[in-house]
Design an enzyme around this catalytic site. Sequence first.
Site, short mmCIF file in Angstrom:
data_model
loop_
_atom_site.label_atom_id
_atom_site.label_comp_id
_atom_site.label_asym_id
_atom_site.label_seq_id
_atom_site.Cartn_x
_atom_site.Cartn_y
_atom_site.Cartn_z
N LYS A 1 -41.57 -11.74 30.67
CA LYS A 1 -40.48 -12.27 29.85
C LYS A 1 -40.67 -11.89 28.38
CE LYS A 1 -38.14 -14.89 32.93
NZ LYS A 1 -36.69 -14.79 33.21
N TYR B 1 -46.30 -13.16 34.88
CA TYR B 1 -44.87 -13.50 34.86
C TYR B 1 -44.40 -13.79 33.43
CZ TYR B 1 -41.13 -16.88 34.41
OH TYR B 1 -40.02 -17.54 33.95
N HIS B 2 -45.09 -14.70 32.74
CA HIS B 2 -44.67 -15.02 31.37
C HIS B 2 -44.72 -13.78 30.49
CE1 HIS B 2 -45.82 -19.16 32.78
NE2 HIS B 2 -44.70 -19.45 32.15
N SER C 1 -49.39 -15.88 31.84
CA SER C 1 -49.46 -15.30 33.18
C SER C 1 -48.76 -13.95 33.13
CB SER C 1 -48.77 -16.19 34.22
OG SER C 1 -47.36 -16.11 34.07
#
Lengths: 395, 395
Positions: A185, A181-182, A179
């Site tokens: 990171k 988001y991932h 995603s």
Amino acid sequence: MKIVVLGGDGFCGWPTALHLSRCGHSVVIADNLSRRSWDEELGIASLTPIRSTEERVAAWHEVSGTELPFELVDLLDADALTDLVETHRPDTVVHFAEQSSAPYSMIDREHAVFTQTNNVVGTLNLLFVLAQVAPDCHLVKLGTMGEYGTPNIDIEEGFIEVEHNGRRDVLPFPKQPGSFYHLSKVHDSHNLAFASRVFGLRVTDLNQGVVYGHLTPETAREARLVNRFDYDAVFGTVINRFCVQAAAGHPLTVYGQGGQTRGFLDLRDTVRCIELAIESPAATGEFRVFNQFTGQYSVRELAELVRRAAAGLGLDAIIEHIPNPRVEAEAHYYRPQNRNLLGLGLQPHPLTLEVLQSLLTTVLEWRERIDLDAILPRVDWRPQEAASPSRSAAR
Amino acid sequence: MKIVVLGGDGFCGWPTALHLSRCGHSVVIADNLSRRSWDEELGIASLTPIRSTEERVAAWHEVSGTELPFELVDLLDADALTDLVETHRPDTVVHFAEQSSAPYSMIDREHAVFTQTNNVVGTLNLLFVLAQVAPDCHLVKLGTMGEYGTPNIDIEEGFIEVEHNGRRDVLPFPKQPGSFYHLSKVHDSHNLAFASRVFGLRVTDLNQGVVYGHLTPETAREARLVNRFDYDAVFGTVINRFCVQAAAGHPLTVYGQGGQTRGFLDLRDTVRCIELAIESPAATGEFRVFNQFTGQYSVRELAELVRRAAAGLGLDAIIEHIPNPRVEAEAHYYRPQNRNLLGLGLQPHPLTLEVLQSLLTTVLEWRERIDLDAILPRVDWRPQEAASPSRSAAR
């Protein structure tokens, strides 16, 4: 030890701050309260009625006699971040202060861009501030097991020895996040590895699994210390969500086949892992990676566990498979390592039926606050139908 | 074919746009002219006197009879980008529109944050706009060989088969970039891989080596079509810089030992590689990676080659080793693959003494425009001394 917990008002940050304070460390909380604003944006709320940060720290002072200063700081404001570090001169900074939801990052372009900008720039600012103001400070940064994706080989902790055409090297473990988001990171991890090498910083990257539970001994001491409990489709994690569905008499909704397997851990283990990482800091210039989870389960297995735990409390839960809003493998190999934190002394709280029943009991206590409309997925990983008629037929 | 060249006013974008136009494609240039503003910010200039974009496209129309529309668009403006794609409905978008200098990204926190925000968000916006407006469009995106760093194994093209504990998988090649700029390209690559999979886009990521030369047959046709030639320490590439130093009677300045080895290519090969990638597009949902270079050289070897080429023109150049402003290995294994573009028919222009002498001749032509103060490095990879007294002693 002097510790600043960035994102110290959040789901993991708040119990971590209390735990470190109870361990005798001098803890400062910094947060921009954005997690509370996302609740308002999405019309969702913690199942448990959380108090304002001011009430929380006042309550902690009352029950523990310990000060827990709170600083309202946004990591995107580099001057404010510099002031924070110059004022408190921490030995360790624990960095939870990121947008932490995969579905939130997949809502649309604006939320994807916000997530990557907020997370990547906040962490970049922190790296520069530490290099300039506190180069010996140990940075403990929260990443996610989701950075690795689901490769067909065992997942090591951050690095892997590769043999290729007769030569060998130890290289960063390849990342296949699922995603925006991932991805943020993953971007952070690359930036951290570079900055630790070039700026000589001490950095620990904790690739955390999915957290279950919401209680720690500290948050349980007083109603005003209660931790948040998210069960909605955007910020709720799967076990919490299943418990709420079971308590509400709603089917446990498994996305797709349910063979999606991930690493999980108890919130009580999260706070202990942070403590262990702090107590054995990274060396100057070292970038080290710990995989922070204690067990692995498929979504289908979790639904079955929650069903059995609920049955023990007289709740009759059924399991329902619904279309998967995510683009992900629903059956795959998964074998990640977690030796590093176990080697430092972590003693896991396994996911037993008793743990699930304690969770279900908490949920039943707040049953009247459940909003079932918040549970069903409303964010799809694929492009919106209206914009892409040719592909929507294939969905 | 209808092609939009993002960053079409820049060092690679301009000759690529002309080449594709000359090949018969219908080409639109889009650019926010930020490269020209960075010249102003840093007080530097192209050795060759480049014209305004309006003059350039007017000149191309005069000499070729072909329209080359220019759109002033910033990729950070998603609405403008949507308008661009909706208006021109390209079959292919070539994306050069990023901040492209490693030293620029290392100036300070602001420049690091700018570089990553500009590059990552610009590309994210493009991915969303393509998914929503032109999902069948082929995206040809410029990355860099610097994404890989200098691993102790052979560098493959984007992916590597890894055997580990008795299992195998083909995984993204691990990335070890050496600046916040190179990191931004790694972030892009991860975002591209995800978006091609989830949005079903066609994406080619070209990991380009260091480019030498500034001429193509098209830019050489007319003075007003002249391409930029950067030789300063921030935007200049090493071969161009050595040629300017030789022409000016300045020592060729090798950073450190000079064993740093990289992939290189002629600008005429850059424009041909883009053409080849366009002519054989990626499939729907495919993310493919080509390593775009034709030869590999150490900095020391390049200095020696330029010294010999200069001697042939009666210029007596000496080589001087100066402290390395970068943090990088100065002696290392380096063996990257470049089979994909050769397989599509690339016929490299090797780095011969004749090529270098033609470059030196151009430089001599514009000798009076050389600013020697712009050549010596003024950006250090390490934190500033004042802020970190304990570490400055080790420099």
